[in-house]
Design an enzyme around this catalytic site. Structure first.
Site, PDB file in Angstrom:
ATOM      1  N   HIS A 142       0.728  -1.371   0.037  1.00 43.50           N
ATOM      2  CA  HIS A 142      -0.264  -0.066  -0.178  1.00 43.50           C
ATOM      3  C   HIS A 142       0.878   1.081   0.127  1.00 43.50           C
ATOM      4  CE1 HIS A 142      -3.916  -1.791   1.088  1.00 43.50           C
ATOM      5  NE2 HIS A 142      -3.143  -2.974   1.150  1.00 43.50           N
ATOM      6  N   HIS A 215      -6.364 -11.098   6.318  1.00 42.56           N
ATOM      7  CA  HIS A 215      -5.291 -11.991   5.828  1.00 42.56           C
ATOM      8  C   HIS A 215      -4.309 -12.178   7.153  1.00 42.56           C
ATOM      9  CE1 HIS A 215      -3.224  -8.150   5.086  1.00 42.56           C
ATOM     10  NE2 HIS A 215      -3.906  -7.962   3.874  1.00 42.56           N
ATOM     11  N   ASP A 247      -2.313 -20.003  -0.278  1.00 42.33           N
ATOM     12  CA  ASP A 247      -1.516 -20.214  -1.371  1.00 42.33           C
ATOM     13  C   ASP A 247      -0.202 -20.870  -1.208  1.00 42.33           C
ATOM     14  OD1 ASP A 247      -0.092 -18.170  -0.194  1.00 42.33           O
ATOM     15  OD2 ASP A 247      -0.112 -16.807  -2.165  1.00 42.33           O
ATOM     16  N   HIS A 250       1.897 -17.210   1.330  1.00 44.61           N
ATOM     17  CA  HIS A 250       1.881 -16.040   2.331  1.00 44.61           C
ATOM     18  C   HIS A 250       1.797 -16.501   3.899  1.00 44.61           C
ATOM     19  CE1 HIS A 250       0.435 -13.494  -0.998  1.00 44.61           C
ATOM     20  NE2 HIS A 250       0.456 -12.435  -0.065  1.00 44.61           N
ATOM     21  N   ASP A 273      -7.100 -12.823  -1.728  1.00 44.11           N
ATOM     22  CA  ASP A 273      -6.367 -11.552  -2.020  1.00 44.11           C
ATOM     23  C   ASP A 273      -5.600 -11.429  -3.649  1.00 44.11           C
ATOM     24  OD1 ASP A 273      -5.133  -9.167  -1.241  1.00 44.11           O
ATOM     25  OD2 ASP A 273      -3.398 -10.049  -0.312  1.00 44.11           O
ATOM     26  N   GLY A 308       0.130  -9.005  -2.845  1.00 46.51           N
ATOM     27  CA  GLY A 308      -1.021  -9.624  -3.381  1.00 46.51           C
ATOM     28  C   GLY A 308      -0.957 -11.202  -3.579  1.00 46.51           C
TER      29      GLY A 308
END
Length: 378
Positions: A142, A215, A247, A250, A273, A308
């Site tokens: 971000h 998350h 996944d 992460h 995400d 992401g």
């Protein structure tokens, strides 16, 4: 109105399995699940054989898909493209997710989601604003230049959804209690994420206005010997759900399994995400002027930070089952529990009167087809 049905060897309704049965719907609503042998000849039937029919997957954090980032195409058409891309991976419904943006861009996103719902865009449930009320020390991909702490007057200026769900991810330590209470009172689902909070900053008063945690393990202060941090608080806050990315990149497999042991039933749910690379032709896109690309199966920015995920819901479900979680529980983590997290009472299970939405999976849990509001998408 025509009555339709999907027949399958196995149908999981969100609570129990049905063998050699049919999911029957009329228009956009489920009629019932019945034995295949009892179907009238007038019913239009699609047989999916040995595949499994489950409640339609719901992904509450989708940043993009099909080469479209919601941040870059904040329109009803952009949302439609994202929904179509994720239907190829078993997702019936989703929340297009806006990564930290300006107040004007946030307003545009809220209006776009409202318009998409009004126009009947298949699969959109509302909108997820991930930021910009975040902690700069846990910013991830971000833009911290957009971060601020909102006042009630600023919250009142946003066109919050009337026909869909508004979900906000914020760092609860950076938002005062009055603002959190305002969001709750106006039916905005509040999730704590991108947070560097200590246990003492996440007070009982603040946690009372927090519905979930975004998350889990990622972009939040860790669990340590003398400080629970946001991770430990999330695991120990029984009323709050936790979303988690499965996944295999992460979050470590053992941490996923540990979280499932610690959270009460129904309070751990799967999100992707996912970014624009899902269903993409190029496996790269631009976010805030920076190129993000798939490298060794993961999405990274120019500094090598995770930006992401590059995964669909079907692969997420397959991963969680392969790691040892019970199949029925994982299917609920992808459908029933997200619906409950959003306070929705007509999706997430296959029951009479619910929206006709189902995900049909091959034996390896890859998506075969998705039923959304009575329309079967192969």
């Amino acid at each position: 109105m025509t009555i339709r049905a999907i027949t399958a060897k196995t149908i999981f309704d969100g609570e129990q399995y049905h063998s050699d049965s049919a999911l029957v719907w009329k228009g956009d609503r489920i009629v019932d699940i019945v034995p295949t042998s009892t179907l009238p000849v007038s019913v239009i039937v699609t047989d999916v054989g040995d595949r499994i029919v489950a409640p339609g997957f719901i992904d509450i954090q989708v940043n993009g898909g099909g080469d479209v980032m919601f941040n870059s195409d904040t329109t009803a058409d952009g949302i439609d493209t994202i929904c179509r891309a994720h239907r190829q991976h078993g997702t019936a419904y989703l929340l297009p997710t806006l990564i930290s943006a300006t107040p004007e861009e946030m307003k545009t996103a809220l209006i776009a989601a409202e318009c998409a719902i009004e126009q009947g865009v298949a699969g959109v449930l509302g909108v997820h604003l991930e930021g910009p009320w975040l902690n700069k020390d846990k910013k991830g991909a971000h833009d911290a230049n957009k971060f601020y702490s909102p006042t009630i007057e600023q919250l009142e200026a946003f066109p919050w959804l009337e026909r869909g769900v508004s979900l906000v991810t914020l760092a609860a330590e950076n938002v005062d209690t009055q603002a959190l209470n305002w969001l709750q009172q106006h039916h905005v689902v509040v999730s704590c994420g991108h947070s560097n909070a200590t246990q003492h900053q996440l007070t009982a008063e603040k946690l009372a206005s927090v519905n979930g945690f975004t998350h889990l393990f990622n972009a939040m202060s860790p669990l340590e010997g003398r400080e629970p941090g946001t991770v430990g608080t999330a695991l120990m806050t029984d009323h709050a759900w936790c979303s988690i990315i499965v996944d295999g990149i992460h979050v470590a497999t053992q941490n996923v399994l540990m979280a499932h042991k610690l959270k009460p039933e129904g309070k751990l749910l799967i999100v992707t995400d996912a970014m624009a690379s899902v269903g993409s032709r190029t496996n790269r896109f631009v976010l805030d002027g920076e190129e993000i690309s798939v490298q060794d199966g993961k999405l990274v920015n120019s500094s090598g930070s995770l930006a992401g995920a590059h995964i669909g819901m079907d692969q997420s479900v397959a991963n969680a089952i392969a790691w040892g979680l019970n199949e029925a529980e994982v299917l609920r983590m992808a459908s029933t529990y997200p619906a409950e997290a959003l306070n929705l009472d007509d999706v997430g299970t296959l029951k009479p009167g619910y929206r006709a939405a189902a995900t049909i999976l091959n034996s390896d849990y890859s998506s075969y087809a998705v039923l959304v509001d009575g329309v079967l998408n192969p």
